[in-house]
Design a protein around this motif. Sequence first.
Motif, PDB file in Angstrom:
ATOM      1  N   VAL A 244       1.054  -1.011   0.103  1.00 54.09           N
ATOM      2  CA  VAL A 244       0.212   0.471   0.193  1.00 54.09           C
ATOM      3  C   VAL A 244       0.490   1.544  -0.023  1.00 54.09           C
ATOM      4  N   GLU A 245       1.756   1.427   0.700  1.00 54.58           N
ATOM      5  CA  GLU A 245       2.739   2.557   0.840  1.00 54.58           C
ATOM      6  C   GLU A 245       3.327   2.824  -0.229  1.00 54.58           C
ATOM      7  N   ARG A 246       3.784   1.546  -1.540  1.00 52.10           N
ATOM      8  CA  ARG A 246       4.839   2.107  -2.662  1.00 52.10           C
ATOM      9  C   ARG A 246       3.735   1.907  -3.569  1.00 52.10           C
ATOM     10  N   MET A 247       2.635   1.956  -3.224  1.00 47.91           N
ATOM     11  CA  MET A 247       1.374   2.328  -4.138  1.00 47.91           C
ATOM     12  C   MET A 247       1.105   3.716  -4.310  1.00 47.91           C
ATOM     13  N   ARG A 248       0.522   4.125  -2.648  1.00 47.02           N
ATOM     14  CA  ARG A 248       0.079   5.504  -2.573  1.00 47.02           C
ATOM     15  C   ARG A 248       1.573   6.321  -3.250  1.00 47.02           C
ATOM     16  N   GLU A 249       2.865   6.098  -2.965  1.00 48.04           N
ATOM     17  CA  GLU A 249       3.613   6.635  -3.420  1.00 48.04           C
ATOM     18  C   GLU A 249       3.664   7.211  -4.816  1.00 48.04           C
ATOM     19  N   ALA A 250       3.542   5.536  -5.554  1.00 46.40           N
ATOM     20  CA  ALA A 250       3.106   6.002  -7.326  1.00 46.40           C
ATOM     21  C   ALA A 250       2.607   6.754  -7.440  1.00 46.40           C
ATOM     22  N   VAL A 251       1.182   6.665  -6.692  1.00 47.21           N
ATOM     23  CA  VAL A 251       0.304   8.191  -7.086  1.00 47.21           C
ATOM     24  C   VAL A 251       0.425   9.091  -6.500  1.00 47.21           C
ATOM     25  N   ARG A 252       0.746   9.213  -5.886  1.00 50.52           N
ATOM     26  CA  ARG A 252       1.486  10.633  -5.300  1.00 50.52           C
ATOM     27  C   ARG A 252       2.452  11.536  -6.246  1.00 50.52           C
ATOM     28  N   VAL A 253       3.001  11.028  -6.498  1.00 51.96           N
ATOM     29  CA  VAL A 253       4.148  11.825  -7.590  1.00 51.96           C
ATOM     30  C   VAL A 253       3.208  11.943  -8.676  1.00 51.96           C
ATOM     31  N   ARG A 254       2.313  11.211  -9.043  1.00 51.80           N
ATOM     32  CA  ARG A 254       1.199  11.096 -10.683  1.00 51.80           C
ATOM     33  C   ARG A 254       0.456  12.096 -10.510  1.00 51.80           C
ATOM     34  N   MET A 255       0.786  12.981  -8.720  1.00 53.74           N
ATOM     35  CA  MET A 255      -0.749  14.122  -9.002  1.00 53.74           C
ATOM     36  C   MET A 255      -0.232  15.787  -8.921  1.00 53.74           C
ATOM     37  N   VAL A 256       1.205  15.794  -9.106  1.00 56.67           N
ATOM     38  CA  VAL A 256       1.671  16.851  -9.915  1.00 56.67           C
ATOM     39  C   VAL A 256       1.419  17.865 -11.241  1.00 56.67           C
ATOM     40  N   ALA A 257       0.196  18.781 -11.186  1.00 50.67           N
ATOM     41  CA  ALA A 257      -0.002  19.820 -12.254  1.00 50.67           C
ATOM     42  C   ALA A 257      -0.896  20.383 -12.059  1.00 50.67           C
ATOM     43  N   GLU A 258      -0.407  21.573 -13.091  1.00 45.02           N
ATOM     44  CA  GLU A 258      -1.212  22.547 -13.327  1.00 45.02           C
ATOM     45  C   GLU A 258      -2.668  22.950 -13.662  1.00 45.02           C
ATOM     46  N   VAL A 259      -2.971  22.349 -13.509  1.00 42.73           N
ATOM     47  CA  VAL A 259      -4.664  21.583 -14.541  1.00 42.73           C
ATOM     48  C   VAL A 259      -5.217  20.833 -13.805  1.00 42.73           C
ATOM     49  N   PRO A 260      -6.571  20.726 -14.701  1.00 47.58           N
ATOM     50  CA  PRO A 260      -7.591  19.646 -13.515  1.00 47.58           C
ATOM     51  C   PRO A 260      -7.388  18.540 -13.358  1.00 47.58           C
ATOM     52  N   LEU A 261      -7.384  17.584 -11.816  1.00 47.34           N
ATOM     53  CA  LEU A 261      -6.599  15.998 -12.185  1.00 47.34           C
ATOM     54  C   LEU A 261      -7.424  15.796 -11.491  1.00 47.34           C
ATOM     55  N   GLY A 262      -7.845  14.077 -11.800  1.00 46.80           N
ATOM     56  CA  GLY A 262      -9.184  13.124 -11.374  1.00 46.80           C
ATOM     57  C   GLY A 262      -8.563  12.159 -11.761  1.00 46.80           C
ATOM     58  N   ARG A 511      -2.732   9.271 -16.764  1.00 47.78           N
ATOM     59  CA  ARG A 511      -0.896   8.319 -15.269  1.00 47.78           C
ATOM     60  C   ARG A 511      -1.671   7.434 -15.314  1.00 47.78           C
ATOM     61  N   VAL A 512      -0.679   6.299 -15.307  1.00 47.70           N
ATOM     62  CA  VAL A 512      -1.008   5.198 -14.775  1.00 47.70           C
ATOM     63  C   VAL A 512       0.328   4.778 -13.685  1.00 47.70           C
ATOM     64  N   PRO A 513       0.033   4.919 -12.323  1.00 46.09           N
ATOM     65  CA  PRO A 513       0.455   4.611 -11.642  1.00 46.09           C
ATOM     66  C   PRO A 513       0.616   3.274 -10.786  1.00 46.09           C
ATOM     67  N   LEU A 514      -0.006   2.272 -11.609  1.00 46.14           N
ATOM     68  CA  LEU A 514       0.118   0.879 -11.664  1.00 46.14           C
ATOM     69  C   LEU A 514       1.435  -0.197 -12.380  1.00 46.14           C
ATOM     70  N   LEU A 515       1.668   1.365 -12.982  1.00 39.20           N
ATOM     71  CA  LEU A 515       3.018   0.939 -14.185  1.00 39.20           C
ATOM     72  C   LEU A 515       4.148   2.402 -13.925  1.00 39.20           C
ATOM     73  N   ASP A 516       4.127   2.402 -12.344  1.00 46.18           N
ATOM     74  CA  ASP A 516       4.797   2.712 -12.085  1.00 46.18           C
ATOM     75  C   ASP A 516       6.264   2.043 -12.077  1.00 46.18           C
ATOM     76  N   HIS A 517       7.401   1.878 -12.632  1.00 49.98           N
ATOM     77  CA  HIS A 517       8.816   0.986 -12.707  1.00 49.98           C
ATOM     78  C   HIS A 517       9.240   0.503 -11.655  1.00 49.98           C
ATOM     79  N   LYS A 518       8.874   1.190 -10.735  1.00 50.04           N
ATOM     80  CA  LYS A 518       9.370   0.892  -9.214  1.00 50.04           C
ATOM     81  C   LYS A 518       8.935   0.175  -8.707  1.00 50.04           C
TER      82      LYS A 518
END
Length: 634
Positions: A244-262, A511-518
């Motif tokens: 869960v911690e690794r998945m949450r971190e992969a999601v976190r880094v993909r939430m940076v944007a200067e436009v609306p995100l969902g 963006r595809v957090p579950l395909l974060d290579h780490k």
Amino acid sequence: MCGIVGVYDLSGHREYSRDLVSQMNETQFHRGPDEGGLHIEPGVAFGHRRLSIIDLSSGQQPLFNEDHTVVVTYNGEIYNFPELSEELTEKGHIFRTHCDTEVIVHAWEEWGERCVDRFRGMFAFAIWDRNQQSLFVARDRLGIKPLFYAVLPDGSFAFSSELKALKTLDNLPRDIDVTAIEDYFTFGYIPEPKTIYQGVQKLRPGHTILLKKGSTDVVQKEYWDIPFKPVELSSPELTEKELVERMREAVRVRMVAEVPLGAFLSGGVDSSAVVAMMAKEQSDPVNTCAIGFDVKQFDETEYAKKVAEQYKTNHFEELVGSDDFALLDTLADLYDEPYADSSAIPTYRVCQLAKKRVTVALSGDGGDEHFAGYRRYKWHMNEEKLRSTLPLSIRKPLFGTLGKLYPKADWAPRVFRAKTTFQALARSSVEAYLQTVSLLTDEQRDRLFSAELKAALKGYKSIETFDYYVKKSPTQDPLSLIQYLDMKTYLVGDILTKVDRASMAHALEVRVPLLDHKFVEWVSGLPAEQKLKGQEGKYILKKSLEPSLPHDVLYRPKMGFGVPLAKWFRGPLKERVQEALMGPIIRDSGLFNLEYVEEVVKHHQSGLRDYSVIIWTLLMFSAFLEREMQAKAA
């Protein structure tokens, strides 16, 4: 997210016209409607269409280093660009923007070809280095972003994000690759590195190409592969917590944007997991989008609503009618080559819905492949237990004979289809898995293809695609091996292709957090029995998510994005099927056995058999051939 194009003179310094590069670039306007840019100098020309996500005021492309000797055109997101920027600044590099693109040119200057090892994200890019007189082309590790290329008769190397950009080139070789036809009617897509054309290739995921002046060798070089290296595990509880911690971190880094995100929220495990992680990372409600169907067996929205209510998301939902077949022509234009996944229709619609609210959406793609979520994994492993009890020399004649004698029962649940099981037991493990994932069986393809096409194939069979990856696979564990095959073929050629084209058609970044290579590297090292435990797929993922998601979301039967093809082809699309499959385009192609095509149409429309998969696959191929005829006539 963007679209890139370019041409490079392999042997000289010819001047490419602005009109040529601009025409290539504008075919991909939908990928980047915010801005367009060109760079042209003797021997090389780049084009770029921009969808602005980060550093909206700058970051225009093509983008240069300080002295304009290195230029890049790039599609994607480098999520660790702030850390890389800091590291490169300390090494003396000067940054003029705050976007991830500039990291690529300085990383190339600092680390050369190995720069790709430092990037965390999804990308396809080309770098021209004037000092070294070299062109460097790269694609991300999992193949999230596409890249096509061709060596033209005049000695030019041309590349693009979509095949349609290369098709604008008058001298592009467009002879059909007959082996790609065999692959298409096997898989429903054309797996990397092939395209439908002999003269056009896809850059494989995790590969690069380095071209130097005077060299005409175009060689794809691998820089990364899924390791399947066992990870150290402690207790089950701590492993679940780490997941869960690794998945949450992969999601976190993909939430940076200067436009609306969902996020997309289908109501399945993977998208629900992503939304749960997003909700824990931000105080504002997550924007979520779902598509519903007016046929209950295809509708998952009640589960999506449960997750949306639990996390109090801004949830948007639209209903798609079961007769939403108006996209047939749109799909043929979107994919540029034959592509037969009918779930492209609801995928297109959910991207259309998401774009009304956001510019960036996170998806749950990749979870089924990495955590063994597909039902076929369970079937395969059950068959594998039986295969392991007898050698192939005994199984092949015994079960092969039973498979021939047993009546076909496509209408029955799989557990009762003994013919299919006997056929699987008569094959090797890899051959059996190919049969499981094939749209058309060996027998159906043999009956469908004309004598001329079979002669042109010269014995080629799609099993060669699997054989290539079996030989290089880092694992021979029976479950891990078929997961590896899916990650190299189905995930890239079908799932990620579908999402890329459908999202970019609406200028939506996915963006595809579950395909974060780490994350992928770590998950690949988990024991196979933690992924498929007994008859429960995604076992460890579901266990780790029990505190975060409703039980019936985690443990209900998998549905997927289905469309009622059988009904369409007997009803509203009946005449279209007859016109397309029994008309001049299919007939004059010389590729098919017309008697079998007629039998397929007749038996399906009478209700005698369900041939909807064959019909859809033929329908999409016919649409491609029609566009080829129109291009030749133009």
